[in-house]
Design a protein around this motif. Structure first.
Motif, PDB file in Angstrom:
ATOM      1  N   TRP A 157       3.516  -0.131  -2.738  1.00 27.63           N
ATOM      2  CA  TRP A 157       4.834  -0.494  -3.249  1.00 27.63           C
ATOM      3  C   TRP A 157       4.814  -1.080  -4.657  1.00 27.63           C
ATOM      4  O   TRP A 157       5.861  -1.344  -5.228  1.00 27.63           O
ATOM      5  N   LEU A 163       2.454   5.015  -9.677  1.00 28.57           N
ATOM      6  CA  LEU A 163       1.260   5.280  -8.865  1.00 28.57           C
ATOM      7  C   LEU A 163       1.372   6.618  -8.134  1.00 28.57           C
ATOM      8  O   LEU A 163       0.369   7.306  -7.931  1.00 28.57           O
ATOM      9  N   ALA A 183       5.468   4.220  -0.063  1.00 32.83           N
ATOM     10  CA  ALA A 183       5.485   2.929   0.646  1.00 32.83           C
ATOM     11  C   ALA A 183       6.886   2.641   1.189  1.00 32.83           C
ATOM     12  O   ALA A 183       7.885   2.889   0.512  1.00 32.83           O
ATOM     13  N   GLU A 184       6.932   2.097   2.387  1.00 29.82           N
ATOM     14  CA  GLU A 184       8.243   1.908   3.049  1.00 29.82           C
ATOM     15  C   GLU A 184       9.088   0.792   2.433  1.00 29.82           C
ATOM     16  O   GLU A 184      10.301   0.771   2.595  1.00 29.82           O
ATOM     17  N   ILE A 213       7.201   4.492   8.114  1.00 30.65           N
ATOM     18  CA  ILE A 213       6.325   3.343   8.326  1.00 30.65           C
ATOM     19  C   ILE A 213       4.871   3.843   8.299  1.00 30.65           C
ATOM     20  O   ILE A 213       4.573   4.929   8.791  1.00 30.65           O
ATOM     21  N   GLU A 215       2.155   3.042   9.930  1.00 30.06           N
ATOM     22  CA  GLU A 215       1.480   3.304  11.212  1.00 30.06           C
ATOM     23  C   GLU A 215       2.044   4.543  11.904  1.00 30.06           C
ATOM     24  O   GLU A 215       1.460   5.035  12.876  1.00 30.06           O
ATOM     25  N   GLY A 218       2.480   7.639   7.972  1.00 32.82           N
ATOM     26  CA  GLY A 218       1.188   7.643   7.285  1.00 32.82           C
ATOM     27  C   GLY A 218       0.071   8.044   8.235  1.00 32.82           C
ATOM     28  O   GLY A 218      -0.774   8.885   7.922  1.00 32.82           O
ATOM     29  N   VAL A 222      -2.663  11.116   8.123  1.00 36.67           N
ATOM     30  CA  VAL A 222      -4.113  10.864   8.183  1.00 36.67           C
ATOM     31  C   VAL A 222      -4.756  11.687   9.305  1.00 36.67           C
ATOM     32  O   VAL A 222      -5.850  12.237   9.154  1.00 36.67           O
ATOM     33  N   PHE A 232      -5.617   7.687  -1.123  1.00 39.96           N
ATOM     34  CA  PHE A 232      -4.918   6.491  -0.646  1.00 39.96           C
ATOM     35  C   PHE A 232      -5.027   5.374  -1.671  1.00 39.96           C
ATOM     36  O   PHE A 232      -6.115   5.087  -2.177  1.00 39.96           O
ATOM     37  N   THR A 233      -3.930   4.726  -1.966  1.00 40.43           N
ATOM     38  CA  THR A 233      -3.944   3.470  -2.724  1.00 40.43           C
ATOM     39  C   THR A 233      -3.214   2.434  -1.887  1.00 40.43           C
ATOM     40  O   THR A 233      -2.073   2.670  -1.459  1.00 40.43           O
ATOM     41  N   GLY A 234      -3.862   1.314  -1.641  1.00 47.94           N
ATOM     42  CA  GLY A 234      -3.246   0.275  -0.825  1.00 47.94           C
ATOM     43  C   GLY A 234      -4.258  -0.805  -0.509  1.00 47.94           C
ATOM     44  O   GLY A 234      -5.240  -0.991  -1.244  1.00 47.94           O
ATOM     45  N   SER A 235      -4.027  -1.509   0.585  1.00 49.68           N
ATOM     46  CA  SER A 235      -4.879  -2.666   0.880  1.00 49.68           C
ATOM     47  C   SER A 235      -6.230  -2.233   1.461  1.00 49.68           C
ATOM     48  O   SER A 235      -6.363  -1.145   2.038  1.00 49.68           O
ATOM     49  N   THR A 238      -6.088  -1.483   5.323  1.00 48.03           N
ATOM     50  CA  THR A 238      -5.569  -0.156   5.684  1.00 48.03           C
ATOM     51  C   THR A 238      -6.562   0.922   5.261  1.00 48.03           C
ATOM     52  O   THR A 238      -6.774   1.896   5.988  1.00 48.03           O
ATOM     53  N   LEU A 257      -8.383   0.381  -3.576  1.00 50.38           N
ATOM     54  CA  LEU A 257      -8.017  -0.736  -2.687  1.00 50.38           C
ATOM     55  C   LEU A 257      -7.790  -2.036  -3.462  1.00 50.38           C
ATOM     56  O   LEU A 257      -7.544  -2.019  -4.653  1.00 50.38           O
ATOM     57  N   GLY A 259      -8.129  -6.084  -4.974  1.00 48.75           N
ATOM     58  CA  GLY A 259      -8.999  -6.693  -5.982  1.00 48.75           C
ATOM     59  C   GLY A 259      -8.801  -8.202  -6.062  1.00 48.75           C
ATOM     60  O   GLY A 259      -7.823  -8.748  -5.525  1.00 48.75           O
ATOM     61  N   PHE A 454     -11.298   5.646 -12.938  1.00 47.77           N
ATOM     62  CA  PHE A 454     -10.579   4.472 -12.426  1.00 47.77           C
ATOM     63  C   PHE A 454     -11.002   4.271 -10.983  1.00 47.77           C
ATOM     64  O   PHE A 454     -10.990   5.208 -10.181  1.00 47.77           O
TER      65      PHE A 454
HETATM   66  P1  NAD Z   1      -0.776  -1.200   2.487  1.00 50.18           P
HETATM   67  O1  NAD Z   1      -2.198  -0.877   2.758  1.00 50.18           O
HETATM   68  O2  NAD Z   1      -0.055  -2.072   3.413  1.00 50.18           O
HETATM   69  O3  NAD Z   1       0.094   0.143   2.395  1.00 50.18           O
HETATM   70  C1  NAD Z   1      -0.203   1.181   1.482  1.00 50.18           C
HETATM   71  C2  NAD Z   1       0.359   2.482   2.052  1.00 50.18           C
HETATM   72  O4  NAD Z   1      -0.342   2.798   3.253  1.00 50.18           O
HETATM   73  C3  NAD Z   1       1.841   2.428   2.421  1.00 50.18           C
HETATM   74  O5  NAD Z   1       2.453   3.655   2.097  1.00 50.18           O
HETATM   75  C4  NAD Z   1       1.789   2.240   3.933  1.00 50.18           C
HETATM   76  O6  NAD Z   1       2.934   2.730   4.577  1.00 50.18           O
HETATM   77  C5  NAD Z   1       0.580   3.087   4.276  1.00 50.18           C
HETATM   78  N1  NAD Z   1      -0.047   2.772   5.573  1.00 50.18           N
HETATM   79  C6  NAD Z   1      -0.095   1.584   6.226  1.00 50.18           C
HETATM   80  N2  NAD Z   1      -0.738   1.733   7.410  1.00 50.18           N
HETATM   81  C7  NAD Z   1      -1.123   3.037   7.475  1.00 50.18           C
HETATM   82  C8  NAD Z   1      -1.834   3.798   8.451  1.00 50.18           C
HETATM   83  N3  NAD Z   1      -2.269   3.260   9.591  1.00 50.18           N
HETATM   84  N4  NAD Z   1      -2.055   5.101   8.194  1.00 50.18           N
HETATM   85  C9  NAD Z   1      -1.634   5.665   7.046  1.00 50.18           C
HETATM   86  N5  NAD Z   1      -0.937   5.003   6.106  1.00 50.18           N
HETATM   87  C10 NAD Z   1      -0.693   3.690   6.318  1.00 50.18           C
HETATM   88  O7  NAD Z   1      -0.761  -1.758   0.985  1.00 50.18           O
HETATM   89  P2  NAD Z   1       0.480  -2.345   0.181  1.00 50.18           P
HETATM   90  O8  NAD Z   1       0.733  -3.731   0.679  1.00 50.18           O
HETATM   91  O9  NAD Z   1       1.583  -1.344   0.164  1.00 50.18           O
HETATM   92  O10 NAD Z   1      -0.097  -2.396  -1.308  1.00 50.18           O
HETATM   93  C11 NAD Z   1      -0.728  -3.496  -1.862  1.00 50.18           C
HETATM   94  C12 NAD Z   1      -2.234  -3.259  -1.902  1.00 50.18           C
HETATM   95  O11 NAD Z   1      -2.519  -2.101  -2.678  1.00 50.18           O
HETATM   96  C13 NAD Z   1      -2.976  -4.387  -2.568  1.00 50.18           C
HETATM   97  O12 NAD Z   1      -4.130  -4.683  -1.826  1.00 50.18           O
HETATM   98  C14 NAD Z   1      -3.370  -3.801  -3.931  1.00 50.18           C
HETATM   99  O13 NAD Z   1      -4.507  -4.360  -4.525  1.00 50.18           O
HETATM  100  C15 NAD Z   1      -3.602  -2.373  -3.573  1.00 50.18           C
HETATM  101  N6  NAD Z   1      -3.524  -1.533  -4.765  1.00 50.18           N
HETATM  102  C16 NAD Z   1      -4.692  -1.001  -5.247  1.00 50.18           C
HETATM  103  C17 NAD Z   1      -4.669  -0.232  -6.410  1.00 50.18           C
HETATM  104  C18 NAD Z   1      -5.937   0.370  -6.956  1.00 50.18           C
HETATM  105  O14 NAD Z   1      -5.842   1.281  -7.757  1.00 50.18           O
HETATM  106  N7  NAD Z   1      -7.104  -0.090  -6.554  1.00 50.18           N
HETATM  107  C19 NAD Z   1      -3.452  -0.001  -7.070  1.00 50.18           C
HETATM  108  C20 NAD Z   1      -2.291  -0.572  -6.540  1.00 50.18           C
HETATM  109  C21 NAD Z   1      -2.335  -1.333  -5.379  1.00 50.18           C
END
Ligand code: NAD
Length: 496
Positions: A157, A163, A183-184, A213, A215, A218, A222, A232-235, A238, A257, A259, A454
């Protein structure tokens, strides 16, 4: 006070599958709220396995035709996508700011950056050569690249549109068709993609967008057996889960992920420039930036002064309505995320010394606002030193010498970015090599060249995207070996 809704704000956000806007197969939706009052302003379609199946089927159907276009033909379409994005820059900035709480001045750069991603990958794919190898006069080998297939793109998000463009552009340039799951919490700006792709002449089904959502939508993406590649970009949490699930079908994965990036400041640095950079690096984008310099390590001889000046400047950062051009920090994206950041502020108060912020800005009684927060004298085992907060909160700590600086910089599970401030050139490079991170900036902040890799190491990710790395990710390389002379073959079974 309620924010002014942007023009043409939709009250429903549907999927986009095979070139058609569509609701979920089971009719379900989810609430979408804005962060200034946390009021629900739209219903987005909540996708599940059936919607993902439809999207994958649409993407599979057009894959052969899209993959068969010449690089030049795809590049022409990518250029038109870039133009269509820039033509909507005002609308995009207002959508992004309204939905995410980003200050409008910072949301305004997003369209140009997103458009540049498409132009860059259009140029890169046309310029791409395939390698050839010659073994004397006996054998010649050459590489044939082909797009992997239907790509699954899952995005977070923070700066969502930009992104998404990071993944869409190289996937399309490489000849993949795809399913994007935005992202939701922030689906609004993704609602602009259908008109952008249609205007640019992207054939129906090449790009499919399924909201929902994580879970549910997404997870279905997967788990889908016909999606061989996931970006995938996110936590980190996840990401780990997705890597585990993708083992079932041995998918190719790229993981960008979390940082907890260090900024290492030596006494001989340009301290004014370092101070500006620290403030911008951790408080811009509301601190919701994966590469934020959220741990500031300062050499002991200048620590007290630097800490005080950082605290004074943090107190003066203008927090306010995202649509006010004077605002430097807006509202955090969602009430759940805001609660999580406030929890960290409470934890920090027990672990270290609060020297700025830590509360709502005076006079703002609702919405997800936090005054930029500085914790000083933070011990290395503190949770606010170790864990990603993803908000306008920074941990500051002193170091005595170079080896302690490196030790502290490397003392977390993360390894995404690092920033080093010194006027000693040799030391700058030495530390850049010793720090465990995918990216390092010396005397600079997050200025990025699109050609460069990157990504992160340790818990910050797997693989690299950016530049040629993205093309490598979305294509398979096949090697073809051709005999030019007589190949020596042992004569098995030739004995009488
Ligand atoms: P998140 O992991 O909660 O969600 C990211 C995406 O994954 C969302 O679209 C979500 O719906 C989806 N998701 C969640 N559970 C899933 C599942 N079980 N299966 C498939 N998809 C699923 O992350 P967030 O809170 O949206 O984003 C913030 C995080 O992203 C922070 O940790 C941040 O550092 C990271 N981030 C990393 C970068 C990078 O390039 N390294 C860039 C931006 C953000």
């Amino acid at each position: 006070m309620s924010p002014t809704p942007p023009d043409a704000l939709p009250s429903r956000i549907p999927h986009w599958i095979g070139g058609e806007e569509t609701t979920s197969a089971d009719g379900r939706t989810f609430d979408v709220s804005e962060p200034v009052t946390n009021a629900v302003y739209a219903q987005a379609s909540a996708g599940g396995p059936q919607d993902i199946q439809q999207a994958v089927t649409a993407a599979q159907a057009v894959f052969p035709a899209w993959a068969a276009l010449s690089s030049r033909e795809r590049a022409r379409i990518l250029y038109r996508i870039a133009d269509a994005i820039e033509a909507r820059h005002e609308k995009l900035a207002h959508f992004e700011s309204y939905d995410t709480g980003l200050p409008i001045t910072q949301a305004k750069g997003q369209a140009r950056r997103a458009a540049e991603n498409f132009r860059y990958f259009a140029d890169a794919i046309v310029a791409l050569g395939e390698e050839a190898f010659r073994q004397g006069s006996d054998q010649f080998s050459y590489v044939v690249r082909s797009p992997v297939g239907v790509a699954g793109l899952i995005t977070p998000w923070n700066t969502p549109f930009m992104l998404e463009s990071w993944k869409l552009a190289p996937a399309l340039a490489s000849g993949c068709t795809l399913v994007l799951k935005p992202a939701e919490w922030t689906p609004l700006s993704a609602s602009l993609w259908p008109e952008i792709f249609t205007e640019a002449g992207v054939p129906d089904g090449v790009v499919n967008i399924v909201h929902g959502i994580g879970e549910e939508a997404g997870q279905a993406l997967v788990d889908h057996p016909d999606v061989p590649l996931l970006s995938f970009t996110g936590s980190t949490e996840t990401g780990r889960h997705i890597v585990r699930c993708s083992a079932q079908h041995l998918k190719t994965v790229s993981m960008e992920l979390g940082g907890k990036s260090p900024v290492v400041i030596f006494a001989d640095a340009d301290l004014e420039a370092a101070l500006d950079s620290v403030l911008f690096g951790v408080f811009s984008l509301n601190g919701e930036r994966c590469t934020a310099g959220s741990r500031v390590l300062v050499e002991k001889s200048v620590y007290e002064t630097f800490k005080q000046r950082l605290a004074q400047r943090a107190e003066r950062v203008k927090v306010g309505a995202p649509d006010d051009p004077a605002t430097e920090v807006g509202a955090l994206v969602h009430r759940e995320h805001y609660a999580r950041v406030l929890d960290y502020v409470d934890i920090g108060k027990k672990e270290a010394r609060l020297v700025a912020g830590g509360t709502r800005p005076p006079g703002i009684t609702e919405g997800n606002y936090l005054q930029p927060t500085v914790f000083a004298d933070v011990p290395r085992d503190a949770r606010i030193f170790q864990e990603e907060i993803f908000g306008p909160v920074v941990a500051v700590a002193p170091f005595t010498d170079e080896s302690e600086a490196v030790e502290l910089a490397n003392a977390t599970q993360y390894g995404l970015a690092a920033y080093i401030w010194t006027s000693d050139l040799k030391r700058g490079h030495r530390i850049a090599h010793a720090v465990e991170s995918g990216m390092v900036w010396i005397n600079s902040h997050n200025v990025r060249d699109l050609r460069t890799p990157f990504g992160g190491v340790k818990a910050s990710g797997l693989g690299r995207e950016g530049g040629a790395h993205s093309i490598d990710f979305y294509t398979e390389s096949k090697i073809v070996h051709v005999a030019l002379g007589d190949v020596h073959t042992p004569h098995f079974g030739g004995a009488s």
